[in-house]
Scaffold this motif. Structure first.
Motif, PDB file in Angstrom:
ATOM      1  N   VAL A  68       0.814  -1.207   0.000  1.00 30.58           N
ATOM      2  CA  VAL A  68       0.000   0.000   0.000  1.00 30.58           C
ATOM      3  C   VAL A  68       0.854   1.266   0.000  1.00 30.58           C
ATOM      4  N   ASN A  69       1.943   1.269   0.723  1.00 33.84           N
ATOM      5  CA  ASN A  69       2.625   2.548   0.941  1.00 33.84           C
ATOM      6  C   ASN A  69       4.125   2.429   1.012  1.00 33.84           C
ATOM      7  N   CYS A  70       4.673   1.501   0.261  1.00 37.04           N
ATOM      8  CA  CYS A  70       6.080   1.207   0.489  1.00 37.04           C
ATOM      9  C   CYS A  70       6.659   0.657  -0.802  1.00 37.04           C
ATOM     10  N   GLY A  71       7.894   1.037  -1.110  1.00 35.93           N
ATOM     11  CA  GLY A  71       8.542   0.568  -2.321  1.00 35.93           C
ATOM     12  C   GLY A  71       8.663   1.689  -3.327  1.00 35.93           C
ATOM     13  N   LYS A  72       8.562   1.345  -4.613  1.00 38.28           N
ATOM     14  CA  LYS A  72       8.710   2.348  -5.661  1.00 38.28           C
ATOM     15  C   LYS A  72       7.339   2.800  -6.149  1.00 38.28           C
ATOM     16  N   ASN A  73       7.238   4.089  -6.424  1.00 38.87           N
ATOM     17  CA  ASN A  73       6.030   4.628  -7.035  1.00 38.87           C
ATOM     18  C   ASN A  73       5.838   3.978  -8.408  1.00 38.87           C
ATOM     19  N   LEU A  74       4.648   3.456  -8.648  1.00 36.59           N
ATOM     20  CA  LEU A  74       4.329   2.783  -9.918  1.00 36.59           C
ATOM     21  C   LEU A  74       4.751   3.615 -11.126  1.00 36.59           C
ATOM     22  N   ASN A 108      -4.087  10.090  -2.487  1.00 31.63           N
ATOM     23  CA  ASN A 108      -4.461  11.040  -1.443  1.00 31.63           C
ATOM     24  C   ASN A 108      -4.408  10.380  -0.061  1.00 31.63           C
ATOM     25  N   LYS A 109      -3.935  11.113   0.919  1.00 34.35           N
ATOM     26  CA  LYS A 109      -3.736  10.543   2.261  1.00 34.35           C
ATOM     27  C   LYS A 109      -5.040  10.140   2.955  1.00 34.35           C
ATOM     28  N   ASN A 110      -6.160  10.711   2.540  1.00 40.23           N
ATOM     29  CA  ASN A 110      -7.447  10.318   3.139  1.00 40.23           C
ATOM     30  C   ASN A 110      -7.843   8.888   2.775  1.00 40.23           C
ATOM     31  N   CYS A 111      -7.217   8.363   1.717  1.00 42.73           N
ATOM     32  CA  CYS A 111      -7.619   7.053   1.207  1.00 42.73           C
ATOM     33  C   CYS A 111      -6.519   6.034   1.525  1.00 42.73           C
ATOM     34  N   GLU A 112      -6.863   5.020   2.317  1.00 43.49           N
ATOM     35  CA  GLU A 112      -5.860   4.029   2.722  1.00 43.49           C
ATOM     36  C   GLU A 112      -5.472   3.092   1.598  1.00 43.49           C
ATOM     37  N   SER A 113      -6.448   2.726   0.792  1.00 41.19           N
ATOM     38  CA  SER A 113      -6.175   1.723  -0.242  1.00 41.19           C
ATOM     39  C   SER A 113      -7.268   1.770  -1.297  1.00 41.19           C
ATOM     40  N   LEU A 114      -7.011   1.092  -2.407  1.00 40.66           N
ATOM     41  CA  LEU A 114      -7.990   0.975  -3.489  1.00 40.66           C
ATOM     42  C   LEU A 114      -8.610  -0.413  -3.458  1.00 40.66           C
TER      43      LEU A 114
END
Lengths: 241, 241
Positions: B177-183, B220-226
């Motif tokens: 979700v929030n770690c690694g390389k930006n797609l 966006n930070k308000n959204c944890e995941s898709l």
């Protein structure tokens, strides 16, 4: 307060909120589960809390308890968490620069998933056509994962609203399966609205005629189209870059 | 041939194919609706056709007719189109250069939607972990929109299969979700496998440890995941460029 009977008037009113007709009359809706209730509370939309007897969950809002039988009567879920929230419908009328317009989305899961993606990719406002599935349907609410409390969502008559946007300098992108500009080559405008259509039929012709540009997503010829929530999310992802 | 009784042995066998256990035993599965049946036929997977009496639909394959009562008994749908196809399960073992690995996807709609997107974005093979929802579940099949007949889908033990791929020069991308390389910044490899995890829990830790790179989608930070089908489709879209 502990509610023990499904014949209690307050409980019967709650139960009725599972139907659109009563949600429209009272301007209220129900949500279920800790995550949705927390999101509603944090954004100031939670009005009242109903907890299954024995559940340890505290928020600074009027709280009542209900027996397991009452929970089963009110809840739409087979495995309810026992946490039910009552909210007022969300009234907003601010239109930001990045607008998503949904023309007759019918599947509740699709609508909820699109709302979740719209928040993720920084859309300011979502506009629903009159005949879109009800926003406060429990399946829509679950699929939003609480993101419904993070974005302006407004019902409009699209035939009069889209020309207004155009007059105010918005670029209006229509989505089509195989026609227009490849999404990858779209020039971005500061103010834009993307229109997405119904699952089976796409955007209605009279709405399509109001667009300034048409977008398609390039894909393998074996595949006619994508799921509408997927296609919308890819477009929002690309336009958010 | 017209089947008029739900007690007929052939009809009872068909009905049983609504359960995974019997699909596994017989290596067959059912599909419903003109679009799915046409896709199966065109790709050579349709073995037999069962039509509601009176329906005018012709394909060059063994065809039987059934009464409305028999249709209601066999079909999973409230509003069946009256067109049911019998197929042999799809056996494939070719692994192409672009591989999608699914680790315990549980929702049938998500699995079907992912298969549809994988065909759209030119994935060669989909690998399912042992505990993924059954591929031949009717909800999965409907959500694929017939795309199941356009791609190799194979069950594997991921813990032994992923190291094999690595040895054969595949780059293994894990999704987080929030770690690694930006797609958006991923360098593409000719041979790659993308791993996507379960709806609630993501990729299991021992599988995650086998990856060469990790990808996340910026949001966006308000959204944890898709939604998992949305996230997977966006990654496939981006890697197909």
């Amino acid at each position: 307060m502990l509610y023990t009977s499904t014949k209690n008037q307050r409980i019967r009113q709650l139960k009725k909120l599972n139907q659109k007709k009563y949600r429209d009359e009272s301007n209220e809706f129900l949500i279920e589960g800790e995550h949705l209730v927390q999101e509603a509370y944090q954004k100031g939309f939670l009005k009242e809390l109903f907890l299954k007897q024995g559940i340890d969950f505290k928020l600074d809002v009027k709280t009542s308890y209900i027996t397991n039988d009452v929970l089963k009567y009110v809840s739409n879920l087979d495995n309810s968490s026992g946490i039910i929230g009552l909210c007022d419908k969300i009234n907003s009328d601010t239109i930001g620069n990045k607008v998503l317009i949904l023309d007759e989305i019918q599947d509740p899961g699709n609508l909820g998933t699109i709302i979740r993606s719209a928040v993720a990719f920084n859309i300011d406002s979502i506009i629903l056509s009159d005949n879109t599935v009800d926003l406060y349907n429990d399946k829509v609410l679950r699929a939003t994962q609480g993101m419904i409390f993070n974005i302006n969502i407004i019902k409009k008559n699209l035939l009069s609203f889209i020309p207004e946007l155009k007059n105010n300098g918005y670029k209006i992108y229509g989505t089509r399966v195989n026609c227009g500009k490849n999404l990858k080559n779209i020039e971005k405008n500061k103010k834009f609205a993307i229109i997405v259509g119904n699952e089976g039929n796409g955007i209605k012709k009279d709405i399509l005629n109001l667009c300034s540009d048409y977008i398609y997503i390039d894909m393998n010829k074996n595949c006619e189209s994508l799921n509408v929530a997927v296609a919308t999310s890819i477009i929002l992802y690309e336009l958010d870059k």
